[in-house]
Design a protein around this motif. Structure first.
Motif, mmCIF file in Angstrom:
data_model
loop_
_atom_site.group_PDB
_atom_site.id
_atom_site.type_symbol
_atom_site.label_atom_id
_atom_site.label_comp_id
_atom_site.label_asym_id
_atom_site.label_seq_id
_atom_site.Cartn_x
_atom_site.Cartn_y
_atom_site.Cartn_z
ATOM 1 N N SER A 1 110.226 18.279 74.174
ATOM 2 C CA SER A 1 109.982 17.904 72.776
ATOM 3 C C SER A 1 108.837 18.738 72.184
ATOM 4 O O SER A 1 108.902 19.180 71.025
ATOM 5 N N MET B 1 113.252 17.744 68.479
ATOM 6 C CA MET B 1 111.938 17.241 68.903
ATOM 7 C C MET B 1 111.987 15.708 69.033
ATOM 8 O O MET B 1 111.508 15.135 70.024
ATOM 9 N N TRP C 1 100.367 14.979 62.619
ATOM 10 C CA TRP C 1 101.549 15.077 63.487
ATOM 11 C C TRP C 1 101.147 15.047 64.954
ATOM 12 O O TRP C 1 101.888 14.573 65.806
ATOM 13 N N TRP D 1 112.430 8.470 62.409
ATOM 14 C CA TRP D 1 111.936 9.816 62.109
ATOM 15 C C TRP D 1 113.084 10.788 61.843
ATOM 16 O O TRP D 1 112.886 11.816 61.205
ATOM 17 N N ASP E 1 112.995 10.706 58.244
ATOM 18 C CA ASP E 1 111.746 11.115 57.608
ATOM 19 C C ASP E 1 111.344 12.575 57.865
ATOM 20 O O ASP E 1 110.918 13.268 56.940
ATOM 21 N N TYR F 1 101.167 11.696 66.952
ATOM 22 C CA TYR F 1 102.398 11.113 67.522
ATOM 23 C C TYR F 1 102.519 11.416 69.021
ATOM 24 O O TYR F 1 102.740 10.488 69.809
ATOM 25 N N LYS G 1 102.955 10.902 55.814
ATOM 26 C CA LYS G 1 103.947 10.574 54.790
ATOM 27 C C LYS G 1 103.295 10.381 53.420
ATOM 28 O O LYS G 1 103.669 11.031 52.452
HETATM 29 C C1 RET Z 1 107.149 13.114 70.484
HETATM 30 C C2 RET Z 1 107.444 13.150 71.978
HETATM 31 C C3 RET Z 1 106.352 13.747 72.765
HETATM 32 C C4 RET Z 1 106.066 15.162 72.360
HETATM 33 C C5 RET Z 1 106.001 15.336 70.882
HETATM 34 C C6 RET Z 1 106.458 14.387 70.006
HETATM 35 C C7 RET Z 1 106.211 14.634 68.574
HETATM 36 C C8 RET Z 1 106.397 13.814 67.565
HETATM 37 C C9 RET Z 1 106.110 14.108 66.197
HETATM 38 C C10 RET Z 1 106.548 13.206 65.286
HETATM 39 C C11 RET Z 1 106.351 13.288 63.895
HETATM 40 C C12 RET Z 1 106.831 12.296 63.147
HETATM 41 C C13 RET Z 1 106.688 12.190 61.750
HETATM 42 C C14 RET Z 1 107.238 11.111 61.189
HETATM 43 C C15 RET Z 1 107.205 10.837 59.842
HETATM 44 O O1 RET Z 1 107.818 9.951 59.387
HETATM 45 C C16 RET Z 1 108.498 12.951 69.818
HETATM 46 C C17 RET Z 1 106.280 11.888 70.222
HETATM 47 C C18 RET Z 1 105.399 16.631 70.415
HETATM 48 C C19 RET Z 1 105.343 15.318 65.830
HETATM 49 C C20 RET Z 1 105.976 13.202 60.951
#
Ligand code: RET
Length: 312
Positions: free
Chosen positions: A187, A162, A228, A126, A129, A231, A267
């Motif tokens: 995060s 994050m 998002w 990530w 990305d 995740y 994505k």
């Molecule tokens: C974590 C940890 C726990 C708290 C939060 C998180 C958010 C992760 C996100 C990831 C988005 C990733 C993307 C990847 C694309 O390739 C790190 C899981 C809030 C929002 C869009």
């Protein structure tokens, strides 16, 4: 170190439990490794990861072939999407291989072998990305060069913070709930800040875009917000499992399902929507290849509606 009584956790699968017994969980292990999977559960995860790999490959072809239909000012958005596709393709392919080599079938269930499965690769992936995905939006909305640079810096910095705080946190998912929650919370602060930046950007800077692009930017906001958020939900699966150990292998399936849906929407679908907004802006600007692409699409639509083949 947290010691989990597997016989209690797997009370519903006594034959499996008899072989696993109670053991000390080593630091850094992901939940997936201490679960056992029925053939169905193991297959579902293999198939989900394969779906992810396929979606990234398809997306890559789409972004490269449609790049020239947008005016040059918007083309970096397609290039960034294509970069995301390559990096996501590689990591998901790696996850799939890791999944297939970490477990072996004993005639009844799939259990861990002498290697392990890790979600950590995803987090580091990530780092590539997330900055690309956030930056590509800046090429489509109306921003001044100064605002472009300022927002890009904020996006990249808060995105990386994050991810890295979450990356640290996931190492504690089985061994220390307080540390797991603390890093997850830190995060989340950066996550909320990113959402605030994205919301501000979309709703302030879409004014002046042609109607279809204006509407698409609204859809993009929802796609980001929902996909998002999957995740952090995937991050929390081990916590849910500690409350409901009967979840068993389905906890692993749920996590990989959340990751896959999130990946495809954040994505691929997001990139397709941005491309369509960029094309609408290019049409408005009178960019010839965009006008051509629109004409072709409109003719196809007309043909489908009237069932009369048209000549191009
Ligand atoms: C974590 C940890 C726990 C708290 C939060 C998180 C958010 C992760 C996100 C990831 C988005 C990733 C993307 C990847 C694309 O390739 C790190 C899981 C809030 C929002 C869009």
């Amino acid at each position: 170190m947290l010691s989990i009584d597997l016989p209690a956790a797997f009370g519903f699968m006594p034959n499996v439990v008899a072989q696993l017994g109670t053991f000390e969980i080593p630091q850094g292990l992901n939940l997936e490794n201490i679960l056992v999977y029925s053939p169905l559960q193991h297959d579902l995860i293999s198939h989900l990861l394969t779906l992810g790999v396929g979606a990234m490959a398809v997306g890559f072809v789409y972004f490269l072939t449609t790049k020239r239909q947008s005016a040059p000012a918007y083309q970096p958005s397609s290039v960034l999407s294509a970069i995301v596709m390559v990096s996501a393709f590689l990591i998901l392919f790696r996850q799939l291989q890791g999944w297939q080599s970490a477990f072996a079938f004993d005639g009844e269930v799939w259990r861990l072998t002498d290697s392990t499965f890790s979600n950590g690769y995803r987090y580091l992936n990530w780092s590539i990305d997330v900055p690309c995905l956030l930056t590509q939006m800046l090429f489509v909305v109306n921003v001044t060069p100064a605002k472009f640079r300022k927002t890009r810096t904020r996006f990249v910095a808060s995105g990386l913070l994050m991810i890295y705080t979450g990356y640290i946190g996931q190492y504690f998912e089985l061994t220390s709930i307080p540390w797991f929650m603390l890093w997850g919370f830190i995060s989340t602060i950066f996550y909320v800040y990113i959402l605030y930046l994205v919301g501000n950007l979309i709703f302030r800077s879409r004014e002046g875009l042609p109607r279809p692009a204006y509407n698409t930017m609204g859809t993009i906001w929802w796609v980001i917000l929902i996909s998002w958020t999957l995740y952090p939900l995937a991050y929390l699966v081990p916590l849910g499992w500690q409350f409901f150990p009967e979840w068993g292998g389905w906890a692993g399936v749920t996590r990989q399902f959340l990751f896959t849906v999130a990946d495809i929407f954040s994505k691929v679908i997001y990139g397709v929507l941005l491309t369509s907004a960029a094309q609408a802006c290019s049409v408005e600007a009178g960019y010839e290849p965009a006008l051509q692409a629109k004409k072709t699409a409109d003719n196809g639509q007309l043909e489908r509606e009237t069932k009369i083949p048209s000549r191009f």
